[in-house]
Design a protein around this motif. Structure first.
Motif, PDB file in Angstrom:
ATOM      1  N   GLY A  89      51.379  31.292  50.802  1.00 53.48           N
ATOM      2  CA  GLY A  89      51.575  32.113  51.988  1.00 53.48           C
ATOM      3  C   GLY A  89      52.889  32.877  52.028  1.00 53.48           C
ATOM      4  N   HIS A  90      53.807  32.597  51.105  1.00 47.40           N
ATOM      5  CA  HIS A  90      55.100  33.292  51.095  1.00 47.40           C
ATOM      6  C   HIS A  90      54.989  34.594  50.305  1.00 47.40           C
ATOM      7  CE1 HIS A  90      59.362  34.094  50.393  1.00 47.40           C
ATOM      8  NE2 HIS A  90      59.605  33.308  51.418  1.00 47.40           N
ATOM      9  N   PRO A  91      55.702  35.663  50.724  1.00 44.77           N
ATOM     10  CA  PRO A  91      55.646  36.941  49.989  1.00 44.77           C
ATOM     11  C   PRO A  91      56.040  36.821  48.521  1.00 44.77           C
ATOM     12  CG  PRO A  91      56.674  37.249  52.140  1.00 44.77           C
ATOM     13  CD  PRO A  91      56.479  35.773  51.965  1.00 44.77           C
ATOM     14  N   LEU A  92      56.887  35.840  48.178  1.00 42.86           N
ATOM     15  CA  LEU A  92      57.283  35.673  46.784  1.00 42.86           C
ATOM     16  C   LEU A  92      56.076  35.362  45.910  1.00 42.86           C
ATOM     17  CD1 LEU A  92      59.342  35.443  44.512  1.00 42.86           C
ATOM     18  CD2 LEU A  92      59.774  33.077  45.230  1.00 42.86           C
ATOM     19  N   LEU A  93      55.152  34.588  46.442  1.00 44.42           N
ATOM     20  CA  LEU A  93      53.967  34.242  45.661  1.00 44.42           C
ATOM     21  C   LEU A  93      53.086  35.458  45.443  1.00 44.42           C
ATOM     22  CD1 LEU A  93      52.826  31.759  44.289  1.00 44.42           C
ATOM     23  CD2 LEU A  93      51.376  31.383  46.284  1.00 44.42           C
ATOM     24  N   ASP A  94      53.045  36.336  46.444  1.00 45.98           N
ATOM     25  CA  ASP A  94      52.298  37.576  46.298  1.00 45.98           C
ATOM     26  C   ASP A  94      52.917  38.444  45.197  1.00 45.98           C
ATOM     27  OD1 ASP A  94      50.199  39.440  47.567  1.00 45.98           O
ATOM     28  OD2 ASP A  94      52.000  40.689  47.537  1.00 45.98           O
ATOM     29  N   GLU A  95      54.231  38.475  45.138  1.00 48.25           N
ATOM     30  CA  GLU A  95      54.921  39.230  44.093  1.00 48.25           C
ATOM     31  C   GLU A  95      54.643  38.625  42.713  1.00 48.25           C
ATOM     32  OE1 GLU A  95      59.496  40.575  42.909  1.00 48.25           O
ATOM     33  OE2 GLU A  95      59.069  39.699  44.883  1.00 48.25           O
ATOM     34  N   TYR A  96      54.640  37.309  42.652  1.00 53.10           N
ATOM     35  CA  TYR A  96      54.372  36.619  41.386  1.00 53.10           C
ATOM     36  C   TYR A  96      52.961  36.929  40.894  1.00 53.10           C
ATOM     37  CZ  TYR A  96      54.463  32.678  38.060  1.00 53.10           C
ATOM     38  OH  TYR A  96      54.442  31.899  36.934  1.00 53.10           O
ATOM     39  N   ALA A  97      51.996  36.930  41.802  1.00 47.64           N
ATOM     40  CA  ALA A  97      50.621  37.280  41.438  1.00 47.64           C
ATOM     41  C   ALA A  97      50.560  38.694  40.866  1.00 47.64           C
ATOM     42  CB  ALA A  97      49.708  37.159  42.649  1.00 47.64           C
ATOM     43  N   GLY A  98      51.312  39.613  41.478  1.00 49.13           N
ATOM     44  CA  GLY A  98      51.356  40.974  40.972  1.00 49.13           C
ATOM     45  C   GLY A  98      51.960  41.057  39.588  1.00 49.13           C
ATOM     46  N   ASN A  99      52.979  40.236  39.337  1.00 51.86           N
ATOM     47  CA  ASN A  99      53.609  40.226  38.011  1.00 51.86           C
ATOM     48  C   ASN A  99      52.650  39.729  36.940  1.00 51.86           C
ATOM     49  OD1 ASN A  99      55.926  41.112  39.241  1.00 51.86           O
ATOM     50  ND2 ASN A  99      56.998  39.156  39.139  1.00 51.86           N
ATOM     51  N   ILE A 100      51.873  38.702  37.267  1.00 49.21           N
ATOM     52  CA  ILE A 100      50.875  38.217  36.315  1.00 49.21           C
ATOM     53  C   ILE A 100      49.842  39.299  36.037  1.00 49.21           C
ATOM     54  CG2 ILE A 100      48.990  36.563  36.004  1.00 49.21           C
ATOM     55  CD1 ILE A 100      50.706  34.522  37.523  1.00 49.21           C
ATOM     56  N   ALA A 101      49.437  40.016  37.092  1.00 47.62           N
ATOM     57  CA  ALA A 101      48.442  41.075  36.929  1.00 47.62           C
ATOM     58  C   ALA A 101      48.955  42.218  36.054  1.00 47.62           C
ATOM     59  CB  ALA A 101      48.029  41.620  38.293  1.00 47.62           C
ATOM     60  N   LEU A 102      50.276  42.428  35.999  1.00 50.05           N
ATOM     61  CA  LEU A 102      50.836  43.518  35.196  1.00 50.05           C
ATOM     62  C   LEU A 102      50.346  43.475  33.752  1.00 50.05           C
ATOM     63  CD1 LEU A 102      54.601  43.741  36.250  1.00 50.05           C
ATOM     64  CD2 LEU A 102      52.855  45.510  36.527  1.00 50.05           C
ATOM     65  N   GLY A 103      50.440  42.306  33.135  1.00 51.67           N
ATOM     66  CA  GLY A 103      49.994  42.181  31.747  1.00 51.67           C
ATOM     67  C   GLY A 103      48.491  42.283  31.613  1.00 51.67           C
ATOM     68  N   LEU A 104      47.765  41.746  32.583  1.00 50.31           N
ATOM     69  CA  LEU A 104      46.302  41.786  32.507  1.00 50.31           C
ATOM     70  C   LEU A 104      45.779  43.213  32.605  1.00 50.31           C
ATOM     71  CD1 LEU A 104      45.368  38.701  34.712  1.00 50.31           C
ATOM     72  CD2 LEU A 104      46.046  38.810  32.298  1.00 50.31           C
ATOM     73  N   VAL A 105      46.499  44.059  33.335  1.00 49.28           N
ATOM     74  CA  VAL A 105      46.113  45.466  33.436  1.00 49.28           C
ATOM     75  C   VAL A 105      46.104  46.111  32.045  1.00 49.28           C
ATOM     76  CG1 VAL A 105      46.878  47.733  34.247  1.00 49.28           C
ATOM     77  CG2 VAL A 105      46.839  45.791  35.823  1.00 49.28           C
ATOM     78  N   ASN A 106      47.132  45.824  31.251  1.00 47.94           N
ATOM     79  CA  ASN A 106      47.183  46.392  29.906  1.00 47.94           C
ATOM     80  C   ASN A 106      46.017  45.917  29.048  1.00 47.94           C
ATOM     81  OD1 ASN A 106      49.589  47.727  30.476  1.00 47.94           O
ATOM     82  ND2 ASN A 106      50.845  46.013  29.805  1.00 47.94           N
ATOM     83  N   ILE A 107      45.673  44.622  29.163  1.00 50.42           N
ATOM     84  CA  ILE A 107      44.537  44.086  28.410  1.00 50.42           C
ATOM     85  C   ILE A 107      43.243  44.760  28.842  1.00 50.42           C
ATOM     86  CG2 ILE A 107      43.237  42.001  27.860  1.00 50.42           C
ATOM     87  CD1 ILE A 107      46.087  42.052  26.726  1.00 50.42           C
ATOM     88  N   GLN A 108      43.066  44.931  30.145  1.00 53.82           N
ATOM     89  CA  GLN A 108      41.857  45.571  30.651  1.00 53.82           C
ATOM     90  C   GLN A 108      41.761  47.021  30.186  1.00 53.82           C
ATOM     91  OE1 GLN A 108      39.245  44.402  32.134  1.00 53.82           O
ATOM     92  NE2 GLN A 108      38.227  46.314  32.684  1.00 53.82           N
ATOM     93  N   GLN A 109      42.895  47.725  30.182  1.00 60.79           N
ATOM     94  CA  GLN A 109      42.885  49.126  29.751  1.00 60.79           C
ATOM     95  C   GLN A 109      42.488  49.255  28.280  1.00 60.79           C
ATOM     96  OE1 GLN A 109      43.198  51.730  31.546  1.00 60.79           O
ATOM     97  NE2 GLN A 109      44.675  51.507  33.187  1.00 60.79           N
ATOM     98  N   LEU A 110      42.939  48.323  27.448  1.00 56.58           N
ATOM     99  CA  LEU A 110      42.696  48.417  26.013  1.00 56.58           C
ATOM    100  C   LEU A 110      41.311  47.920  25.602  1.00 56.58           C
ATOM    101  CD1 LEU A 110      46.165  47.242  24.636  1.00 56.58           C
ATOM    102  CD2 LEU A 110      45.156  49.517  24.365  1.00 56.58           C
ATOM    103  N   PHE A 111      40.867  46.788  26.212  1.00 51.56           N
ATOM    104  CA  PHE A 111      39.667  46.125  25.707  1.00 51.56           C
ATOM    105  C   PHE A 111      38.556  45.942  26.739  1.00 51.56           C
ATOM    106  CE2 PHE A 111      43.316  44.483  23.262  1.00 51.56           C
ATOM    107  CZ  PHE A 111      42.950  44.935  21.999  1.00 51.56           C
ATOM    108  N   ALA A 112      38.857  46.163  28.012  1.00 56.41           N
ATOM    109  CA  ALA A 112      37.865  46.008  29.086  1.00 56.41           C
ATOM    110  C   ALA A 112      37.074  44.716  28.979  1.00 56.41           C
ATOM    111  CB  ALA A 112      36.917  47.204  29.097  1.00 56.41           C
ATOM    112  N   PRO A 113      37.760  43.558  28.939  1.00 56.06           N
ATOM    113  CA  PRO A 113      37.017  42.296  28.818  1.00 56.06           C
ATOM    114  C   PRO A 113      36.226  41.940  30.069  1.00 56.06           C
ATOM    115  CG  PRO A 113      39.339  41.855  29.159  1.00 56.06           C
ATOM    116  CD  PRO A 113      39.216  43.341  28.947  1.00 56.06           C
TER     117      PRO A 113
END
Length: 310
Positions: A224-248
């Motif tokens: 529930g803290h905004p820091l956790l929301d930011e952390y989730a976004g940081n994890i998604a940063l790398g996954l975006v690159n994977i999705q762009q390249l390989f669309a798993p």
């Protein structure tokens, strides 16, 4: 170091249901900074026996690693082979760990030869994140799929990718932890700046919680803290690159992210969909959590590596 291309790992059908451990047993070893785990598994993926040992995390003495491997490799039943899930950069053809930034002793460490001398069976090695996708494919949320990504989060970060039935594992390939997500980002243990690892691992979360004066330091405590929301976004940063390249399409979360609950999972998925442009003909990216034992997925992958070679 091997420089030639090697074929991707081919999958063989997984058993549809657990079977009695009457047949061959498969050995698996997970080698991480400061820790070694081993297990014997049957052909259904059931763990029959396990062991664990520790060694100094920052050691430069290979004897420390040798001793830990010898301790866990005292298998009560001889395995037909051993699959090693290793951290760092690996040369799978040579059976060598090329480097692990946190452990000088593992630079150039011939883990396959060391283990083969202990267990007197064939030993195969691959990066932990790439092997994790095998565990998911045979025994987890990836069962029945030909393309998806498996994601390690927490102290260790990385992505394993199954693409059209093959584990993508090019010579010298890494797990994605050191992909650049910020051109002028924080310094990384690898010497570069802005690596995904610097903003999407447990050390970042702990440091940010301390900097902001928060008593909570884990994803569960920060619900529930905004820091956790930011952390989730940081994890998604790398996954975006994977999705762009390989669309798993499918991303299976393990480790710390799997402990964050439904809101945390949904936030990672939301950011992934917002920040990645996916064609209408491709599967929309979605995120699931592996509900199995978190500590066993790399061992399952190691067992799968043995089967892929035998």
């Amino acid at each position: 170091m091997s420089t030639g291309e090697r074929p991707a790992l081919r999958l063989v059908p997984a058993p549809a249901a657990p079977e009695a451990a009457a047949g061959p047993v498969l050995g698996a070893v997970e080698l991480l900074p400061g820790r070694v785990r081993a297990a014997l598994l049957d052909l259904s993926g059931t763990v029959l026996w396990r062991a664990e040992a520790a060694y100094p995390r920052g050691t430069a003495d290979r004897a420390d690693v040798d001793a830990a491997l010898a301790e866990v490799a005292a298998f009560p039943t001889p395995p037909v082979g051993v699959g090693v899930a290793a951290a760092g950069l690996v040369d799978a053809d040579a059976g060598v760990i090329i480097e692990v930034n946190e452990v000088p002793a593992l630079h150039g460490y011939p883990v396959a030869d060391v283990l083969a001398g202990l267990v007197h069976a064939p030993v195969h090695i691959e990066h932990r994140a790439r092997l994790q996708v095998l565990g998911d494919r045979w025994f987890g949320p990836g069962r029945g799929r030909t393309t998806f990504a498996s994601v390690s989060t927490g102290e260790v970060l990385g992505v394993g990718l199954l693409y059209d039935g093959e584990v993508l594992a090019p010579p010298g390939g890494r797990s994605g932890a050191h992909m650049t997500v910020a051109a002028r980002g924080r310094p990384c243990t690898c010497g570069a700046r802005g690596c995904w690892k610097t903003v999407a691992t447990t050390p970042w979360l702990r440091a940010e919680a301390e900097r902001r004066g928060l008593g909570a330091r884990t994803v569960r405590e920060l619900a529930g803290h905004p820091l956790l929301d930011e952390y989730a976004g940081n994890i998604a940063l790398g996954l975006v690159n994977i999705q762009q390249l390989f669309a798993p399409g499918l991303f299976v979360l393990h480790g710390e992210a799997a402990e964050g609950g439904e809101a945390f999972r949904a936030r990672i998925e939301q950011r992934l969909r917002e920040d990645s442009s996916w064609a209408r003909t491709a599967e929309p990216p979605h995120v699931v959590v592996n509900e199995g034992p978190a500590d066993d997925v790399a061992l399952l992958g190691g067992a799968g590596l043995v089967l892929s070679h035998h």
